[in-house]
Design a protein around this motif. Sequence first.
Motif, PDB file in Angstrom:
ATOM      1  N   HIS A  74       0.822  -1.194  -0.026  1.00 44.89           N
ATOM      2  CA  HIS A  74      -0.070  -0.050  -0.127  1.00 44.89           C
ATOM      3  C   HIS A  74       0.960   1.303  -0.021  1.00 44.89           C
ATOM      4  O   HIS A  74       2.059   1.315   0.724  1.00 44.89           O
ATOM      5  CB  HIS A  74      -0.996   0.014   1.165  1.00 44.89           C
ATOM      6  N   ASN A 116      -4.538   7.071  -1.483  1.00 46.60           N
ATOM      7  CA  ASN A 116      -4.155   5.543  -1.070  1.00 46.60           C
ATOM      8  C   ASN A 116      -4.230   4.624  -2.105  1.00 46.60           C
ATOM      9  O   ASN A 116      -5.174   4.349  -2.693  1.00 46.60           O
ATOM     10  CB  ASN A 116      -5.095   5.000  -0.018  1.00 46.60           C
ATOM     11  N   GLN A 126      -3.875  -4.806   5.485  1.00 46.09           N
ATOM     12  CA  GLN A 126      -3.399  -3.830   6.442  1.00 46.09           C
ATOM     13  C   GLN A 126      -4.248  -4.524   7.722  1.00 46.09           C
ATOM     14  O   GLN A 126      -5.119  -5.093   7.838  1.00 46.09           O
ATOM     15  CB  GLN A 126      -4.021  -2.479   6.004  1.00 46.09           C
ATOM     16  N   HIS A 129      -8.279  -0.540  11.066  1.00 44.60           N
ATOM     17  CA  HIS A 129      -7.984   0.727  11.883  1.00 44.60           C
ATOM     18  C   HIS A 129      -8.855   1.521  11.749  1.00 44.60           C
ATOM     19  O   HIS A 129      -9.643   1.567  10.782  1.00 44.60           O
ATOM     20  CB  HIS A 129      -6.458   1.010  11.352  1.00 44.60           C
ATOM     21  N   ASP A 131      -9.089   5.868  11.060  1.00 41.46           N
ATOM     22  CA  ASP A 131      -8.177   6.762  10.730  1.00 41.46           C
ATOM     23  C   ASP A 131      -8.008   8.120  11.770  1.00 41.46           C
ATOM     24  O   ASP A 131      -7.353   9.116  11.243  1.00 41.46           O
ATOM     25  CB  ASP A 131      -8.753   7.615   9.194  1.00 41.46           C
ATOM     26  N   MET A 165     -11.249  -1.799  -0.508  1.00 44.50           N
ATOM     27  CA  MET A 165     -11.126  -1.513   1.176  1.00 44.50           C
ATOM     28  C   MET A 165     -12.357  -2.296   1.855  1.00 44.50           C
ATOM     29  O   MET A 165     -13.298  -2.258   1.049  1.00 44.50           O
ATOM     30  CB  MET A 165     -11.392  -0.074   1.042  1.00 44.50           C
ATOM     31  N   HIS A 215     -11.659  -0.032   9.089  1.00 47.49           N
ATOM     32  CA  HIS A 215     -11.596  -0.584   7.766  1.00 47.49           C
ATOM     33  C   HIS A 215      -9.896  -0.911   7.604  1.00 47.49           C
ATOM     34  O   HIS A 215      -9.223  -0.762   8.237  1.00 47.49           O
ATOM     35  CB  HIS A 215     -11.718   0.720   6.773  1.00 47.49           C
ATOM     36  N   GLY A 217      -7.131  -1.660   4.108  1.00 47.38           N
ATOM     37  CA  GLY A 217      -6.830  -2.073   2.728  1.00 47.38           C
ATOM     38  C   GLY A 217      -6.467  -3.424   2.446  1.00 47.38           C
ATOM     39  O   GLY A 217      -5.790  -4.116   3.483  1.00 47.38           O
ATOM     40  N   ARG A 226      -4.605   0.086  -7.618  1.00 48.14           N
ATOM     41  CA  ARG A 226      -6.013   0.213  -7.360  1.00 48.14           C
ATOM     42  C   ARG A 226      -5.883   1.715  -6.428  1.00 48.14           C
ATOM     43  O   ARG A 226      -5.443   1.586  -5.369  1.00 48.14           O
ATOM     44  CB  ARG A 226      -6.835  -0.587  -6.621  1.00 48.14           C
ATOM     45  N   ASN A 228      -7.202   5.086  -4.863  1.00 43.41           N
ATOM     46  CA  ASN A 228      -8.114   5.916  -4.115  1.00 43.41           C
ATOM     47  C   ASN A 228      -7.833   7.329  -3.876  1.00 43.41           C
ATOM     48  O   ASN A 228      -6.598   7.553  -2.770  1.00 43.41           O
ATOM     49  CB  ASN A 228      -8.598   5.244  -2.667  1.00 43.41           C
TER      50      ASN A 228
HETATM   51  O1  LIG Z   1      -7.438   0.648   0.617  1.00 41.58           O
HETATM   52  C1  LIG Z   1      -7.537   1.879   1.034  1.00 41.58           C
HETATM   53  O2  LIG Z   1      -7.918   2.835  -0.084  1.00 41.58           O
HETATM   54  C2  LIG Z   1      -7.506   2.363   2.473  1.00 41.58           C
HETATM   55  C3  LIG Z   1      -6.239   2.355   2.829  1.00 41.58           C
HETATM   56  C4  LIG Z   1      -6.095   2.506   4.439  1.00 41.58           C
HETATM   57  O3  LIG Z   1      -6.929   2.774   4.954  1.00 41.58           O
HETATM   58  C5  LIG Z   1      -4.944   3.239   4.853  1.00 41.58           C
HETATM   59  O4  LIG Z   1      -3.834   3.194   3.890  1.00 41.58           O
HETATM   60  O5  LIG Z   1      -4.934   3.647   5.924  1.00 41.58           O
END
Ligand SMILES: O=C(O)CCC(=O)C(=O)O
Length: 283
Positions: A74, A116, A126, A129, A131, A165, A215, A217, A226, A228
Motif C-alpha cells: 500500500h 491511497n 492492513q 484501523h 483513521d 477497501m 476499515h 486495505g 487500485r 483511491n
Molecule cells: O485501501 C484503501 O484505500 C484504504 C487504505 C487505508 O486505509 C490506509 O492506508 O490507511
Amino acid sequence: MRISAEEITVGKLLPETVELAVNLIKTNGYVLFEGVLPKEQVENLNNKFGDMLESYMKERNLNPNDGFHNGTNHVGMDLPFEEPFCDESIIAHPFVTDVVDQILGDDCVLNYFHTNTSVQGGKTPQDVHADTGSRYGNRCEVNLPIINLVVNFPLVEVTENNGPMEVWPGGTHLHPDNWYGPNAYDKSKLAEHMHSFKALMPAGSIMIRDDRMWHRGTPNQSQQPRTNIALIYKSAANAPQNGSISIPQETYDNLSEKAKRLLRNEKIGSPVKREYKLEQYAK
Ligand SMILES: O=C(O)CCC(=O)C(=O)O
C-alpha cells in the motif's frame, strides 16, 4: 446509494437524497454514491496519477514483486495541488459539499489532499484501523461528535480482485473516544468476529465516511494499481490554523468561493509540492 441520472446531469442532489446520505453516515458510518464522475475524467486522473506513482515508487525502491510496507504493497501519497487533481469536481464536488456541510458545518475546511493505492502483488491486508486517534485518551468513555469526514474517489473500478477497501460499518464509528486510541482492544482481533464487507464500486464513485469507521486495505491480486483519492474535510473548530496543502496564489484566486473557503487555512501562495520527480520517469 444510486444517484438518479437527473441529479448527475444537473450536478445537484435532491434534498431527500442529501438527507438520506447524512443519516446513513450518522448511523452506518459511510455513504457511497456510485459512478458519479465521468469516465473520461477518471481515466485522465488515473493516467496522470499512474505516472506519478511510478516515479514515487522508483525513487523509494518500492518494488511490487519484492513486497513492501509489511507486504501490504500500500502506498499513501499526497497529491500536488494542480490540474487535473485540484479540479472543483474533486475538491468541492456539490454532492460532497452538500452532505459534508450538514454534518460538519458549512464553515468546515479541506485540509488533506492525499491518495491511497493498493499496488499489485500485495500479500497481506492492513491491520483493521480507524483513521483517527482518541482525542482525550484513556479517560474519555463517551462518544464524541464527529470532526472529520474522509472522501474517497476510486480511480479504477474496485473489484473483489484488485484490493478493495474492507469496511466494518454499522457502529464502529460510534464507540467511546478512548476506543480510537492505542490502548483500545485489538481491532483486528475483534474484527475477525464482526460483519464486514469489501467496498466494491465503479470507477468515479464517491465514498464519504466518518474517519472513525474501522476499515483496512486489502491485497491487490490484479496487474494494475487500485488508487483511491482521499480528502479530509474537518469541522472549523478543530481545524489547524496552519494547513499543509501548498497552493499557488493564481490557482487559489481562480477557485470558486466555496473552494476558497474550504482551503482558507492552507499554504496559499506556495509553489506546488510534489512527492516525486516526475520529469525523470514520465513517459
Ligand atoms: O485501501 C484503501 O484505500 C484504504 C487504505 C487505508 O486505509 C490506509 O492506508 O490507511
